[in-house]
Design a protein around this motif. Structure first.
Motif, PDB file in Angstrom:
ATOM      1  N   GLN A 124      46.090  49.480  15.904  1.00 34.24           N
ATOM      2  CA  GLN A 124      46.062  48.673  17.130  1.00 34.24           C
ATOM      3  C   GLN A 124      46.565  49.561  18.163  1.00 34.24           C
ATOM      4  N   PHE A 125      47.080  50.433  18.138  1.00 37.29           N
ATOM      5  CA  PHE A 125      47.449  51.341  19.154  1.00 37.29           C
ATOM      6  C   PHE A 125      46.160  52.248  19.646  1.00 37.29           C
ATOM      7  N   LYS A 126      45.512  52.594  18.545  1.00 37.70           N
ATOM      8  CA  LYS A 126      44.072  53.305  19.071  1.00 37.70           C
ATOM      9  C   LYS A 126      43.281  52.507  19.644  1.00 37.70           C
ATOM     10  N   THR A 127      43.260  51.424  19.295  1.00 40.94           N
ATOM     11  CA  THR A 127      42.307  50.482  20.034  1.00 40.94           C
ATOM     12  C   THR A 127      42.622  50.223  21.291  1.00 40.94           C
ATOM     13  N   LEU A 128      44.065  49.849  21.191  1.00 42.30           N
ATOM     14  CA  LEU A 128      44.695  49.640  22.846  1.00 42.30           C
ATOM     15  C   LEU A 128      44.542  50.920  23.563  1.00 42.30           C
ATOM     16  N   TYR A 129      44.910  51.816  23.060  1.00 38.03           N
ATOM     17  CA  TYR A 129      44.770  53.024  23.940  1.00 38.03           C
ATOM     18  C   TYR A 129      43.267  53.393  24.482  1.00 38.03           C
ATOM     19  N   GLN A 130      42.198  53.328  23.628  1.00 35.87           N
ATOM     20  CA  GLN A 130      41.035  53.302  24.023  1.00 35.87           C
ATOM     21  C   GLN A 130      40.840  52.221  25.429  1.00 35.87           C
ATOM     22  N   LEU A 131      41.320  51.135  25.336  1.00 35.88           N
ATOM     23  CA  LEU A 131      40.988  50.143  26.161  1.00 35.88           C
ATOM     24  C   LEU A 131      41.591  50.133  27.561  1.00 35.88           C
ATOM     25  N   ILE A 132      42.939  50.873  27.449  1.00 32.34           N
ATOM     26  CA  ILE A 132      43.779  50.828  28.754  1.00 32.34           C
ATOM     27  C   ILE A 132      43.857  52.318  29.371  1.00 32.34           C
ATOM     28  N   LYS A 133      43.374  53.140  28.815  1.00 36.10           N
ATOM     29  CA  LYS A 133      43.102  54.497  29.464  1.00 36.10           C
ATOM     30  C   LYS A 133      42.479  54.483  30.761  1.00 36.10           C
ATOM     31  N   LYS A 134      43.168  54.744  31.746  1.00 30.71           N
ATOM     32  CA  LYS A 134      42.086  54.615  33.000  1.00 30.71           C
ATOM     33  C   LYS A 134      41.765  56.042  33.633  1.00 30.71           C
ATOM     34  N   PRO A 135      40.632  56.061  34.120  1.00 28.53           N
ATOM     35  CA  PRO A 135      40.338  57.189  34.861  1.00 28.53           C
ATOM     36  C   PRO A 135      41.011  57.613  36.198  1.00 28.53           C
ATOM     37  N   PRO A 136      41.026  58.983  36.369  1.00 27.31           N
ATOM     38  CA  PRO A 136      40.259  59.915  35.707  1.00 27.31           C
ATOM     39  C   PRO A 136      40.635  60.487  34.439  1.00 27.31           C
ATOM     40  N   VAL A 137      40.217  60.350  33.466  1.00 31.00           N
ATOM     41  CA  VAL A 137      40.511  60.995  32.226  1.00 31.00           C
ATOM     42  C   VAL A 137      39.910  62.239  32.324  1.00 31.00           C
ATOM     43  N   PRO A 138      40.639  63.797  32.047  1.00 25.19           N
ATOM     44  CA  PRO A 138      39.951  64.893  32.194  1.00 25.19           C
ATOM     45  C   PRO A 138      39.064  64.953  30.992  1.00 25.19           C
ATOM     46  N   SER A 139      37.787  65.541  31.342  1.00 28.66           N
ATOM     47  CA  SER A 139      36.776  65.771  30.468  1.00 28.66           C
ATOM     48  C   SER A 139      37.091  66.939  29.554  1.00 28.66           C
ATOM     49  N   SER A 140      37.735  67.845  29.899  1.00 24.29           N
ATOM     50  CA  SER A 140      38.427  69.077  29.250  1.00 24.29           C
ATOM     51  C   SER A 140      39.875  69.406  29.464  1.00 24.29           C
ATOM     52  N   VAL A 141      40.625  69.756  28.617  1.00 26.12           N
ATOM     53  CA  VAL A 141      42.082  69.971  28.654  1.00 26.12           C
ATOM     54  C   VAL A 141      42.319  71.487  28.121  1.00 26.12           C
ATOM     55  N   SER A 142      42.685  72.410  28.826  1.00 29.50           N
ATOM     56  CA  SER A 142      43.015  73.814  28.456  1.00 29.50           C
ATOM     57  C   SER A 142      44.633  73.835  28.035  1.00 29.50           C
ATOM     58  N   ILE A 143      44.655  74.721  26.988  1.00 29.16           N
ATOM     59  CA  ILE A 143      46.085  74.695  26.277  1.00 29.16           C
ATOM     60  C   ILE A 143      46.506  76.233  26.149  1.00 29.16           C
ATOM     61  N   ASP A 144      47.608  76.679  26.751  1.00 32.88           N
ATOM     62  CA  ASP A 144      47.968  78.006  26.164  1.00 32.88           C
ATOM     63  C   ASP A 144      48.955  78.000  25.325  1.00 32.88           C
ATOM     64  N   LEU A 145      49.014  78.781  24.064  1.00 32.97           N
ATOM     65  CA  LEU A 145      49.831  78.857  22.958  1.00 32.97           C
ATOM     66  C   LEU A 145      50.318  80.516  22.805  1.00 32.97           C
ATOM     67  N   ALA A 146      51.540  80.612  23.155  1.00 32.40           N
ATOM     68  CA  ALA A 146      51.943  82.024  23.020  1.00 32.40           C
ATOM     69  C   ALA A 146      52.917  82.045  21.609  1.00 32.40           C
ATOM     70  N   LEU A 147      52.394  83.056  20.745  1.00 38.83           N
ATOM     71  CA  LEU A 147      53.196  83.153  19.413  1.00 38.83           C
ATOM     72  C   LEU A 147      53.985  84.329  19.661  1.00 38.83           C
ATOM     73  N   VAL A 148      55.302  84.193  19.460  1.00 40.79           N
ATOM     74  CA  VAL A 148      56.354  85.231  19.783  1.00 40.79           C
ATOM     75  C   VAL A 148      56.992  85.471  18.388  1.00 40.79           C
ATOM     76  N   ILE A 149      56.778  86.433  17.644  1.00 40.66           N
ATOM     77  CA  ILE A 149      56.978  86.667  16.346  1.00 40.66           C
ATOM     78  C   ILE A 149      57.997  87.715  16.116  1.00 40.66           C
ATOM     79  N   ASP A 150      59.061  87.643  15.405  1.00 41.58           N
ATOM     80  CA  ASP A 150      60.115  88.290  14.911  1.00 41.58           C
ATOM     81  C   ASP A 150      59.650  89.423  13.966  1.00 41.58           C
ATOM     82  N   VAL A 151      59.433  90.742  14.076  1.00 38.99           N
ATOM     83  CA  VAL A 151      58.721  91.599  13.210  1.00 38.99           C
ATOM     84  C   VAL A 151      60.029  92.603  12.812  1.00 38.99           C
ATOM     85  N   THR A 152      61.205  92.418  12.676  1.00 37.43           N
ATOM     86  CA  THR A 152      62.275  92.987  12.291  1.00 37.43           C
ATOM     87  C   THR A 152      62.473  92.974  10.909  1.00 37.43           C
TER      88      THR A 152
END
Length: 552
Positions: free
Chosen positions: A95-123
């Motif tokens: 129901q939430f998926k259906t509700l979300y698709q119904l009520i999401k309002k413009p403008p919904v971005p056609s693309s979204v960019s994501i930065d993910l930085a991996l910071v790894i302990d190598v000691t």
């Protein structure tokens, strides 16, 4: 009314209306003067009236349409909350998926960019977890539950552009080797080449080393990463940093009941003047959220608490950036097996070594294996470990008692005689019961023969297991069958005294050394499912994107 006001004393008078083209377009939908010019001038008034009536009719239809949609949304919302109250998880999700698709309002971005930085302990202390970290990151970026796949499934109408950066870090005293970073030819630290990023992660995790003390420069690594400012750095719509470590930050180690050797060389002040508040300020200024992935939650707890508190209390954190805490291993495994001892549990390793007559020609190899075990634990920065040793033939003697790794003797004298397991088990259990509260006993029992009292020895270890398990940590018991003359059934009986007891086989001293080294590096990290971390991070990203959409 205008006509009436212009007429005076029987004279009809005259009037004019001055209308702006822009008003006609916005109010009545008349798009151009050319359309008006097609109408004879004397019919303009009727034409405008008709245009006004048509526009009014359209507005009424729109109101009716909106009312119908609002009524439908209201009913669906009530149905959704009814399902939640009824605890119908499957139905409420749908129901939430259906509700979300119904009520999401413009403008919904056609693309979204994501930065993910991996910071790894190598000691060095990350050596037991390095391959687990690599496989986890692979699963996150390219596996079945890959971040991009999950996002596309949840938001099918949006294109996601994921960029990755990688920073391997060691400690302050590692100098020029402290930071290893992925960097493209144009100077940017972020790349959309996932394969290249994974290859870099594999390279930096291949040989963990350095670290010196147990605490690590986590704050320095965060600050180093978040202040990248080359073109292409930290430019995406949504930004995350993912820190993977097994140690506390300098100055944020847990308090222990007894001093820990080599715990923190910079417990008072960071030599670069860096602070947790400063690092959090930098992340908030760049709109970066933090995932802290800990391979030793007890050791990193205070560091995570401090970061979380600074995020919550920061005056500039209007958008509520935060720390998501992700334990990479179950807490009970860390408590029983971890040796990264800034606030965790160290091992009290109790060697129980057969020095009967049949071991005469192999004893020097046994001592070599014992020394290789200690060397491996030192390499893994397990300096807080304690070492004890029971040597046995028909009798048992304690030759090493609760020595630190650095203080443990490198030579063990040989006695020679018959073989009896029970006296050795009694002596080992006594040592285990003397283990400080800050440590967990781990017994390594090695023999090349058989004895008539194996069942009695197993009983001693079973009682010890019950005693140790009162703190919810079963006895770590490794039983090594050395050579071809060993009675495997007897040693299996001893190993079964603990539910995590294990029998290892070694045919010669070279094999024995390998077994000792394997035991030294085993930390039960395989119990953690790498896909879980992928799922949790993907869901966190989905939550953030949902907020972005609903707030648009």
């Amino acid at each position: 009314q205008i006509q009436g006001r212009t007429a005076r004393q029987g004279k009809r008078g005259s009037y004019q209306m001055i209308l702006l083209d822009s008003d006609l377009e916005s109010d009545f939908g008349i798009s151009s003067a050319a359309e008006r010019d097609k109408v004879p001038k004397k019919e303009w008034y009727d034409w405008l009236c008709n245009a006004r009536l048509m526009h009014h009719k359209e507005q009424c239809l729109l109101v009716e349409k909106n009312l119908k949609e609002a009524t439908e949304k209201d009913k669906m919302t009530h149905d959704y909350f009814d399902s939640l109250l009824a605890r119908n998880e499957a139905k409420s999700k749908e129901q939430f998926k259906t509700l979300y698709q119904l009520i999401k309002k413009p403008p919904v971005p056609s693309s979204v960019s994501i930065d993910l930085a991996l910071v790894i302990d190598v000691t060095g202390s990350m050596a037991p977890y390095a391959q687990s970290a690599v496989s986890t990151i692979k699963s996150l970026l390219s596996g079945r539950n890959a971040l991009s796949s999950k996002l596309s499934l949840n938001f099918p109408e949006t294109e996601f552009k994921l960029k990755i950066s990688c920073l391997g870090f060691r400690d302050i005293d590692d100098g020029s080797n402290q930071f290893i970073e992925l960097k493209s030819s144009d100077g940017s630290h972020f790349t959309n080449d996932i394969s290249n990023a994974l290859s870099f992660v594999e390279r930096i995790c291949a040989m963990p080393s350095g670290g010196y003390d147990l605490a690590e420069d986590i704050i320095g690594a965060i600050q180093h990463c978040v202040t990248w400012q080359n073109e292409g750095d930290w430019t995406s719509d949504i930004k995350f940093m993912m820190v993977l470590s097994d140690a506390s930050a300098h100055g944020l180690g847990q308090k222990t009941s007894r001093p820990v050797d080599n715990a923190d060389s910079y417990s008072v002040r960071h030599p670069g003047g860096l602070t947790t508040h400063g690092a959090v300020t930098s992340m908030i200024s760049k709109d970066v959220d933090l995932f802290f992935c800990s391979f030793n939650p007890s050791a990193t707890a205070r560091t995570e608490d401090e970061l979380s508190e600074h995020f919550k209390a920061h005056p500039d954190n209007a958008t509520e950036h935060s720390v998501t805490r992700i334990p990479m291993v179950p807490t009970h495994v860390i408590a029983s097996d971890s040796s990264s001892m800034v606030g965790g549990y160290g091992r009290h390793i109790i060697f129980v070594l057969d020095e009967s007559g049949s071991m005469r020609h192999s004893w020097s190899g046994v001592v070599v294996a014992y020394n290789q075990y200690i060397s491996k634990r030192k390499q893994s920065q397990s300096d807080s470990d304690l070492v004890s040793c029971v040597q046995f033939d028909s009798r048992a003697r304690t030759t090493v008692r609760q020595q630190s790794l650095s203080g443990a003797p490198t030579t063990l004298s040989y006695h020679g005689g018959g073989t009896a397991f029970h006296p050795a088990a009694v002596e080992a259990c006594k040592l285990a019961c003397e283990t400080p509260k800050s440590h967990i006993p781990a017994i390594i029992f090695m023999s090349d023969g058989q004895a008539g009292d194996a069942s009695h020895a197993a009983m001693e270890f079973s009682v010890l297991n019950d005693y140790v398990s009162t703190s919810k940590h079963p006895l770590e018991l490794h039983v090594i069958a050395f050579g071809s003359g060993t009675d495997q059934a007897q040693l299996q009986q001893i190993a079964k005294a603990s539910r995590i007891g294990k029998v290892h086989a070694s045919s010669n001293t070279a094999d024995l050394a390998s077994v000792f080294v394997d035991i030294a590096t085993t930390q039960n990290v395989a119990t953690f499912l790498e896909t879980e971390i992928s799922k949790r991070i993907s869901e966190a990203v989905s939550d953030k994107l949902s907020l972005e959409y609903f707030g648009s």
